[in-house]
Enzyme design. Structure first.
Site, PDB file in Angstrom:
ATOM      1  N   HIS A 233       5.491   1.918  12.412  1.00 57.50           N
ATOM      2  CA  HIS A 233       4.839   2.575  13.545  1.00 57.50           C
ATOM      3  C   HIS A 233       4.914   1.608  14.712  1.00 57.50           C
ATOM      4  CE1 HIS A 233       2.142   4.964  15.885  1.00 57.50           C
ATOM      5  NE2 HIS A 233       1.030   4.323  15.599  1.00 57.50           N
TER       6      HIS A 233
ATOM      7  N   GLY B  23       0.830  -1.200   0.000  1.00 53.51           N
ATOM      8  CA  GLY B  23       0.000   0.000   0.000  1.00 53.51           C
ATOM      9  C   GLY B  23       0.862   1.247   0.000  1.00 53.51           C
ATOM     10  N   SER B  24       0.407   2.290   0.677  1.00 59.40           N
ATOM     11  CA  SER B  24       1.069   3.590   0.651  1.00 59.40           C
ATOM     12  C   SER B  24       2.545   3.500   1.030  1.00 59.40           C
ATOM     13  CB  SER B  24       0.349   4.556   1.593  1.00 59.40           C
ATOM     14  OG  SER B  24       1.015   5.801   1.638  1.00 59.40           O
TER      15      SER B  24
ATOM     16  N   SER C 193      -1.109  39.965   7.744  1.00 56.83           N
ATOM     17  CA  SER C 193      -1.298  41.379   8.075  1.00 56.83           C
ATOM     18  C   SER C 193      -1.121  41.602   9.574  1.00 56.83           C
ATOM     19  CB  SER C 193      -2.706  41.828   7.662  1.00 56.83           C
ATOM     20  OG  SER C 193      -3.680  41.241   8.520  1.00 56.83           O
TER      21      SER C 193
ATOM     22  N   GLU D  20      -1.986  13.185  16.222  1.00 57.01           N
ATOM     23  CA  GLU D  20      -3.149  12.906  15.375  1.00 57.01           C
ATOM     24  C   GLU D  20      -4.452  13.316  16.066  1.00 57.01           C
ATOM     25  OE1 GLU D  20      -1.363   8.917  13.135  1.00 57.01           O
ATOM     26  OE2 GLU D  20      -2.730   8.731  14.826  1.00 57.01           O
TER      27      GLU D  20
ATOM     28  N   ASP E 259      -2.297  -0.928  11.769  1.00 60.06           N
ATOM     29  CA  ASP E 259      -2.102  -1.321  13.163  1.00 60.06           C
ATOM     30  C   ASP E 259      -3.061  -2.430  13.578  1.00 60.06           C
ATOM     31  OD1 ASP E 259      -0.151   0.682  13.536  1.00 60.06           O
ATOM     32  OD2 ASP E 259      -1.690   2.172  14.012  1.00 60.06           O
TER      33      ASP E 259
ATOM     34  N   SER F  45      -4.982 -10.696  -2.982  1.00 59.05           N
ATOM     35  CA  SER F  45      -4.676  -9.262  -2.963  1.00 59.05           C
ATOM     36  C   SER F  45      -4.644  -8.688  -4.378  1.00 59.05           C
ATOM     37  CB  SER F  45      -3.330  -9.016  -2.293  1.00 59.05           C
ATOM     38  OG  SER F  45      -2.921  -7.676  -2.464  1.00 59.05           O
TER      39      SER F  45
ATOM     40  N   GLU G  39      -8.853  28.758   3.938  1.00 58.99           N
ATOM     41  CA  GLU G  39      -7.634  29.533   4.159  1.00 58.99           C
ATOM     42  C   GLU G  39      -6.694  28.893   5.175  1.00 58.99           C
ATOM     43  OE1 GLU G  39      -8.061  33.729   4.618  1.00 58.99           O
ATOM     44  OE2 GLU G  39      -9.677  33.859   3.153  1.00 58.99           O
TER      45      GLU G  39
END
Length: 348
Positions: free
Chosen positions: A109, A27-28, A253, A196, A84, A52, A232
């Protein structure tokens, strides 16, 4: 105490280049680690479950693909690039029965190890290599000759060479080009969860929604509320990432800066910090980890309900409409019917 920082000169790729490496999951993080290591000249095998959808993708990219159990049997260094919640089951069924003395387990992790959801034998190295960025960034920075900073940690040094392996892996994925920071499993896990929940995801999203609701309830147009409380925010965060809070204040500003320093502390005050500290204690004691694993194992009914309720919030409807007017924003729809369970042996 400040973390020690390692760079290319401190990291030797030879510590892993003569070994057979396995990445469990594609994956990622998994795909980024695997591809970067492969292009760094390492021998990488991908471990995936039989059905998979990542299997043909990994094969097309030139990887040897096999089951997780086979990958553990055949390889010397194994990274579990999995969610996890999935790691304990995969570890118990496919990893632990096939481990042998002197192997190395790597985690992205520390959750499963630190909170005791898996028990690793004393005769294997247990380390962490955790890039501080998503997988696609780890990959793109590597391709650009750069790198994403990473954390390394040593939980168990069975061979006396665990740290060298961690540094070698970090170099192989490109992180030593930027900086590799030494930590430990507890510090990485606790600070990651705290960030998180209290700031990055939970704190930020709750603050944005509360600001949006306050303006709308006072009679202001939801479009104006969206622009000021959500749209923003990226501009401000980008400024902070680029040059810190002081740099952000220099760029806005004087009116905005005065409002920042005089009003911000009244909103995020000592009572908020006390609740942050209380949540930190819950994380440290493992209460959050137990709650989350119990929720996942029971089918995530409460979690899915809260997720659906969040998707129905007015800010999402307004945002979808306004983002449609912004050609520079990449359009991305929320995936439907995808649960973490679908990422078994494919992703973290």
């Amino acid at each position: 105490m400040a973390a020690k920082i390692y760079t290319n000169k401190d990291c030797n790729l030879a510590s892993i280049k003569r070994k057979k490496l396995a990445v469990i999951g594609f994956g990622s993080q998994g795909h980024a680690h695997a591809l970067n290591l492969k292009e760094s000249g390492c021998d990488v095998t991908i471990g995936l479950y039989a059905k998979s959808k990542s299997r043909p993708v990994a094969k097309k990219l030139g990887f040897n693909v096999c089951s997780t159990a086979e990958a553990v049997k055949e390889c010397d260094v194994i990274m579990l690039a999995l969610p996890d919640t999935v790691i304990p089951e995969v570890y118990e069924k496919e990893v632990a029965p096939n481990l042998r003395k002197g192997q190395t387990l790597i985690f992205c992790h520390g959750f499963a190890v630190h909170f005791g959801f898996i028990k690793v034998p004393d005769n294997v190295n247990v380390i962490m290599v955790a890039p501080k960025g998503p997988g696609h960034t780890v990959r793109s920075q590597y391709l650009n000759g750069k790198g994403v900073p990473a954390l390394i940690a040593i939980e168990n040094d069975a061979t006396g060479k665990a740290k060298n392996i961690a540094l070698g892996w970090a170099k192989g994925i490109g992180s030593s080009r930027a900086g590799v920071f030494e930590t430990n499993f507890k510090e990485e896990t606790v600070t990651d969860l705290f960030g998180e929940q209290v700031v990055l995801c939970g704190g930020a999203s709750a603050l944005v929604k509360a600001g949006f609701e306050t303006l709308v309830e006072a009679g202001y147009a939801p479009e104006m509320a969206y622009f000021e409380c959500l749209h923003e925010l990226k501009l401000i965060v980008d400024l902070m990432v680029e040059s810190g809070i002081a740099g952000m204040r220099f760029s806005i500003s004087e009116t905005a800066e005065y409002g920042d320093v005089t009003v911000g502390p009244k909103i995020i005050n000592d009572s908020v910090k006390k609740r942050m500290a209380a949540q930190l204690k819950r994380i440290e004691r493992g209460q959050f980890a137990k709650e989350w694993m119990a929720e996942y194992q029971s089918g995530s009914k409460n979690f899915n309900k809260m997720r659906k309720e969040g998707e129905k919030h007015q800010i999402e409807k307004v945002g979808e409409k306004l983002r449609g007017t912004m050609s520079w924003i990449k359009k991305k729809k929320i995936g439907k019917g995808v649960s973490q369970a679908s990422y078994v042996s494919s992703s973290k």
